[in-house]
Motif scaffolding. Structure first.
Motif, PDB file in Angstrom:
ATOM      1  N   VAL A 102       4.923  -4.802 -17.146  1.00  0.00           N
ATOM      2  CA  VAL A 102       5.087  -3.732 -16.190  1.00  0.00           C
ATOM      3  C   VAL A 102       6.558  -3.123 -16.592  1.00  0.00           C
ATOM      4  O   VAL A 102       7.644  -3.768 -16.719  1.00  0.00           O
ATOM      5  N   VAL A 103       6.757  -1.747 -17.003  1.00  0.00           N
ATOM      6  CA  VAL A 103       7.904  -1.157 -17.424  1.00  0.00           C
ATOM      7  C   VAL A 103       8.104   0.300 -16.715  1.00  0.00           C
ATOM      8  O   VAL A 103       7.241   0.649 -16.419  1.00  0.00           O
ATOM      9  N   PRO A 104       9.566   0.345 -16.311  1.00  0.00           N
ATOM     10  CA  PRO A 104       9.635   1.620 -15.679  1.00  0.00           C
ATOM     11  C   PRO A 104       9.675   3.037 -16.666  1.00  0.00           C
ATOM     12  O   PRO A 104       9.737   2.764 -17.746  1.00  0.00           O
ATOM     13  N   GLY A 105       9.294   3.942 -16.102  1.00  0.00           N
ATOM     14  CA  GLY A 105       9.050   5.252 -16.924  1.00  0.00           C
ATOM     15  C   GLY A 105       7.612   5.382 -17.447  1.00  0.00           C
ATOM     16  O   GLY A 105       6.816   4.523 -17.538  1.00  0.00           O
ATOM     17  N   LEU A 106       7.722   6.446 -18.003  1.00  0.00           N
ATOM     18  CA  LEU A 106       6.239   6.687 -18.721  1.00  0.00           C
ATOM     19  C   LEU A 106       6.543   7.011 -20.524  1.00  0.00           C
ATOM     20  O   LEU A 106       7.573   7.231 -20.542  1.00  0.00           O
ATOM     21  N   PRO A 107       5.249   6.990 -21.121  1.00  0.00           N
ATOM     22  CA  PRO A 107       5.681   7.381 -22.591  1.00  0.00           C
ATOM     23  C   PRO A 107       6.316   8.617 -22.644  1.00  0.00           C
ATOM     24  O   PRO A 107       5.903   9.635 -21.909  1.00  0.00           O
ATOM     25  N   PRO A 108       6.951   8.968 -23.622  1.00  0.00           N
ATOM     26  CA  PRO A 108       7.633  10.207 -23.994  1.00  0.00           C
ATOM     27  C   PRO A 108       6.693  11.342 -24.104  1.00  0.00           C
ATOM     28  O   PRO A 108       6.937  12.581 -23.606  1.00  0.00           O
ATOM     29  N   SER A 109       5.430  11.273 -24.622  1.00  0.00           N
ATOM     30  CA  SER A 109       4.450  12.357 -24.780  1.00  0.00           C
ATOM     31  C   SER A 109       3.938  12.749 -23.413  1.00  0.00           C
ATOM     32  O   SER A 109       3.086  13.498 -23.491  1.00  0.00           O
ATOM     33  N   THR A 110       4.075  11.902 -22.553  1.00  0.00           N
ATOM     34  CA  THR A 110       3.156  12.186 -21.094  1.00  0.00           C
ATOM     35  C   THR A 110       3.566  13.559 -20.454  1.00  0.00           C
ATOM     36  O   THR A 110       4.845  13.954 -20.384  1.00  0.00           O
ATOM     37  N   GLN A 111       2.471  14.153 -19.884  1.00  0.00           N
ATOM     38  CA  GLN A 111       2.652  15.247 -19.239  1.00  0.00           C
ATOM     39  C   GLN A 111       1.752  15.371 -18.120  1.00  0.00           C
ATOM     40  O   GLN A 111       0.923  14.402 -17.760  1.00  0.00           O
ATOM     41  N   GLY A 112       1.959  16.598 -17.253  1.00  0.00           N
ATOM     42  CA  GLY A 112       1.009  16.590 -16.027  1.00  0.00           C
ATOM     43  C   GLY A 112       1.370  15.824 -14.780  1.00  0.00           C
ATOM     44  O   GLY A 112       0.598  15.964 -14.026  1.00  0.00           O
ATOM     45  N   GLU A 126       0.929  -1.172   0.001  1.00  0.00           N
ATOM     46  CA  GLU A 126       0.085  -0.156   0.292  1.00  0.00           C
ATOM     47  C   GLU A 126       0.933   1.361   0.131  1.00  0.00           C
ATOM     48  O   GLU A 126       2.040   1.284   0.349  1.00  0.00           O
ATOM     49  N   GLY A 127       0.387   2.355  -0.589  1.00  0.00           N
ATOM     50  CA  GLY A 127       1.301   3.535  -0.525  1.00  0.00           C
ATOM     51  C   GLY A 127       0.644   4.642  -1.449  1.00  0.00           C
ATOM     52  O   GLY A 127      -0.401   4.389  -2.263  1.00  0.00           O
ATOM     53  N   TYR A 128       1.339   5.899  -1.598  1.00  0.00           N
ATOM     54  CA  TYR A 128       0.856   6.911  -2.491  1.00  0.00           C
ATOM     55  C   TYR A 128       1.503   6.737  -3.835  1.00  0.00           C
ATOM     56  O   TYR A 128       2.717   6.416  -3.833  1.00  0.00           O
ATOM     57  N   MET A 129       0.845   7.001  -4.875  1.00  0.00           N
ATOM     58  CA  MET A 129       1.293   7.154  -6.434  1.00  0.00           C
ATOM     59  C   MET A 129       0.661   8.311  -6.963  1.00  0.00           C
ATOM     60  O   MET A 129      -0.572   8.584  -6.334  1.00  0.00           O
ATOM     61  N   GLU A 130       0.907   8.753  -8.060  1.00  0.00           N
ATOM     62  CA  GLU A 130       0.056   9.502  -8.754  1.00  0.00           C
ATOM     63  C   GLU A 130      -0.371   8.818  -9.811  1.00  0.00           C
ATOM     64  O   GLU A 130       0.239   8.000 -10.302  1.00  0.00           O
ATOM     65  N   LYS A 131      -1.574   9.156 -10.444  1.00  0.00           N
ATOM     66  CA  LYS A 131      -2.217   8.288 -11.696  1.00  0.00           C
ATOM     67  C   LYS A 131      -2.798   9.354 -12.570  1.00  0.00           C
ATOM     68  O   LYS A 131      -3.305  10.498 -11.981  1.00  0.00           O
ATOM     69  N   THR A 132      -2.969   8.886 -13.688  1.00  0.00           N
ATOM     70  CA  THR A 132      -3.803   9.856 -14.734  1.00  0.00           C
ATOM     71  C   THR A 132      -4.874   8.929 -15.365  1.00  0.00           C
ATOM     72  O   THR A 132      -5.017   7.753 -14.988  1.00  0.00           O
ATOM     73  N   GLY A 133      -5.933   9.568 -15.940  1.00  0.00           N
ATOM     74  CA  GLY A 133      -6.876   8.826 -16.350  1.00  0.00           C
ATOM     75  C   GLY A 133      -6.949   8.214 -17.928  1.00  0.00           C
ATOM     76  O   GLY A 133      -5.768   7.958 -18.097  1.00  0.00           O
ATOM     77  N   PRO A 134      -7.827   7.514 -18.409  1.00  0.00           N
ATOM     78  CA  PRO A 134      -7.621   6.661 -19.459  1.00  0.00           C
ATOM     79  C   PRO A 134      -7.156   7.257 -20.771  1.00  0.00           C
ATOM     80  O   PRO A 134      -6.444   6.868 -21.545  1.00  0.00           O
ATOM     81  N   LYS A 135      -7.453   8.593 -20.793  1.00  0.00           N
ATOM     82  CA  LYS A 135      -6.998   9.429 -22.175  1.00  0.00           C
ATOM     83  C   LYS A 135      -5.801   9.597 -22.027  1.00  0.00           C
ATOM     84  O   LYS A 135      -5.074  10.173 -22.867  1.00  0.00           O
ATOM     85  N   GLN A 136      -5.084  10.041 -20.557  1.00  0.00           N
ATOM     86  CA  GLN A 136      -4.027  10.247 -20.333  1.00  0.00           C
ATOM     87  C   GLN A 136      -3.481  11.890 -20.839  1.00  0.00           C
ATOM     88  O   GLN A 136      -2.676  12.079 -20.988  1.00  0.00           O
ATOM     89  N   THR A 137      -4.518  12.350 -21.043  1.00  0.00           N
ATOM     90  CA  THR A 137      -4.462  13.827 -21.185  1.00  0.00           C
ATOM     91  C   THR A 137      -4.627  14.763 -19.913  1.00  0.00           C
ATOM     92  O   THR A 137      -4.261  15.901 -19.754  1.00  0.00           O
ATOM     93  N   GLU A 138      -5.531  14.343 -18.867  1.00  0.00           N
ATOM     94  CA  GLU A 138      -5.646  15.093 -17.773  1.00  0.00           C
ATOM     95  C   GLU A 138      -4.435  15.023 -16.787  1.00  0.00           C
ATOM     96  O   GLU A 138      -3.665  14.107 -16.959  1.00  0.00           O
ATOM     97  N   GLY A 139      -4.378  15.905 -15.750  1.00  0.00           N
ATOM     98  CA  GLY A 139      -3.182  15.784 -14.943  1.00  0.00           C
ATOM     99  C   GLY A 139      -3.111  14.807 -14.080  1.00  0.00           C
ATOM    100  O   GLY A 139      -4.202  13.998 -13.878  1.00  0.00           O
ATOM    101  N   PHE A 140      -1.972  14.501 -13.375  1.00  0.00           N
ATOM    102  CA  PHE A 140      -1.761  13.289 -12.487  1.00  0.00           C
ATOM    103  C   PHE A 140      -2.190  13.813 -11.070  1.00  0.00           C
ATOM    104  O   PHE A 140      -2.290  14.827 -10.774  1.00  0.00           O
ATOM    105  N   LYS A 141      -2.935  12.989 -10.634  1.00  0.00           N
ATOM    106  CA  LYS A 141      -3.704  12.812  -9.281  1.00  0.00           C
ATOM    107  C   LYS A 141      -2.848  11.958  -8.180  1.00  0.00           C
ATOM    108  O   LYS A 141      -2.735  11.078  -8.568  1.00  0.00           O
ATOM    109  N   LYS A 142      -2.555  12.562  -7.072  1.00  0.00           N
ATOM    110  CA  LYS A 142      -2.122  11.744  -5.901  1.00  0.00           C
ATOM    111  C   LYS A 142      -3.217  10.881  -5.182  1.00  0.00           C
ATOM    112  O   LYS A 142      -4.255  11.403  -5.118  1.00  0.00           O
ATOM    113  N   ARG A 143      -3.001   9.693  -5.367  1.00  0.00           N
ATOM    114  CA  ARG A 143      -4.070   8.631  -4.744  1.00  0.00           C
ATOM    115  C   ARG A 143      -3.348   7.622  -3.804  1.00  0.00           C
ATOM    116  O   ARG A 143      -2.205   7.221  -4.082  1.00  0.00           O
TER     117      ARG A 143
END
Length: 377
Positions: free
Chosen positions: A311-321, A259-276
């Motif tokens: 599962v892979v480390p990192g995020l796709p290059p175009s990711t923002q927010g 268990e613990g905190y991470m940030e996530k974004t939604g399915p379209k990956q256009t909205e900002g990341f939220k701490k959950r």
């Protein structure tokens, strides 16, 4: 010539090398440095503190620091951990949770008291009614909306196949019915903010529902926990006839993988990341706005590599927010899930647990869960 005191000290240290004495007699922590010279067992420092609270039964000494009498050394030599376990744990029910050194204080304390103070596992008539298949009583339950703990009546009925609770003392209808088939219980003292805090979960419409409870009396909350395990054990014995106990016992209750905190974004990956707040429970990765939320905001099913999960480390290059720098991408047959961790250590820990789940082949019933799973936004 060595003095008698030095001889006694040496002899008691040598006893640690005997089979069974190399781990704590109560929680199996390696390298015990304390001993109960009235019970004849070697124990870790943490368990020695619990033994001190029952001085009428157990008196403790340091193996390395305290002076030892010859009679005390002889008692330790004549008993030892293996022999004591044979006596004090001879009738532990299969479903009863035997804690280890990683478990919380209340579980370890009640295990020690059940063994030596109440002799629950020596005489059948001393066994508590947790195995009876029915239990009722009051627990303090956290309110879903205001977060206050209020006294609620709970009933666990194996015959009805459910645990239920009532909002009003004279209510006819229960506020919630938790089927024994899907119920889980895990101690969460830090999360709940009470040393006897228990998190109970069950599935409602294939979504996880959390209930947070405690009881001021440590024995009472541990009896509820073992009562739930007993009911689950008997349910599984019927569901899987002929299955050995060794196969059923690990399914009774489970602690969360992580268990613990991470940030996530939604399915379209256009909205900002939220701490959950994230909880990984077997193959369900759930996320909450607050660790004590009753319902998850969403759940992600994590299958096996054979089914196309990676599962892979990192995020796709175009990711923002995102604000946190250490990304993780979970690839499923349907879509990618993007997460970000605050530290590299967090990222490595989450990556390791995700990988361990993905490396595990899926069981037939898990394919059914995957098919029912609705990816929530």
């Amino acid at each position: 010539m060595a003095s008698e005191e030095e001889t006694n000290k040496r002899r008691v240290r040598e006893l640690l090398d005997r089979p069974g004495n190399e781990c704590c007699s109560d929680c199996l922590a390696p390298g015990p440095e304390w001993a109960s010279f009235t019970l004849g067992v070697f124990i870790c420092q943490s368990c020695s503190g619990i033994h001190r609270s029952i001085p009428q039964i157990s008196r403790v000494k340091s193996v390395f620091i305290d002076p030892w009498e010859k009679s005390e050394v002889e008692l330790m030599a004549s008993i030892g951990n293996s022999s004591a376990k044979g006596k004090y744990e001879q009738m532990v029910p299969a479903f009863y949770y035997s804690p280890t050194h990683t478990d919380c204080q209340v579980l370890r304390e009640q295990w020690i008291r059940a063994k030596y103070e109440r002799n629950e596992f020596i005489y059948l008539e001393r066994q508590e009614p947790y195995s009876a298949g029915y239990r009722e009583g009051f627990l303090w339950k956290r309110g879903r909306d205001n977060g206050q703990f209020l006294s609620r009546k709970f009933i666990l009925s194996e015959r009805e196949g459910a645990m239920k609770y009532f909002n009003k003392h004279d209510a006819r209808e229960p506020k919630a019915l938790m089927k024994i088939q899907t119920i889980n219980a895990t101690f969460q003292p830090n999360k709940i903010g009470h040393p006897h805090g228990l998190q109970i979960t069950y599935l409602k419409d294939n979504s996880t529902r959390n209930i947070f409870v405690y009881h001021e009396d440590g024995k009472e909350i541990v009896d509820w926990f073992n009562g739930i395990r007993a009911a689950r054990f008997h349910y599984l014995q019927v569901a899987f006839p002929g299955a050995p106990d060794t196969e059923l016992v690990p399914k009774l209750t489970r602690n969360y993988i992580k268990e613990g905190y991470m940030e996530k974004t939604g399915p379209k990956q256009t909205e900002g990341f939220k701490k959950r707040w994230f909880t990984l429970d077997d193959r369900r990765l759930m996320y909450f706005k607050d660790p004590l939320d009753a319902y998850a905001r969403g759940e992600v099913f994590i299958g096996s590599k054979e089914s196309g999960y990676t599962v892979v480390p990192g995020l796709p290059p175009s990711t923002q927010g995102y604000h946190w720098q250490f990304g993780i991408t979970i690839v499923t047959p349907d879509r990618k899930f993007l997460f970000a961790c605050e530290t590299e250590a967090d990222q490595k820990e989450w990556m390791a647990v995700f990988q361990s789940v993905i490396n595990r082949p899926m069981l037939p019933q898990e394919y059914a869960v995957e098919a029912r799973f609705k990816h929530k936004p």
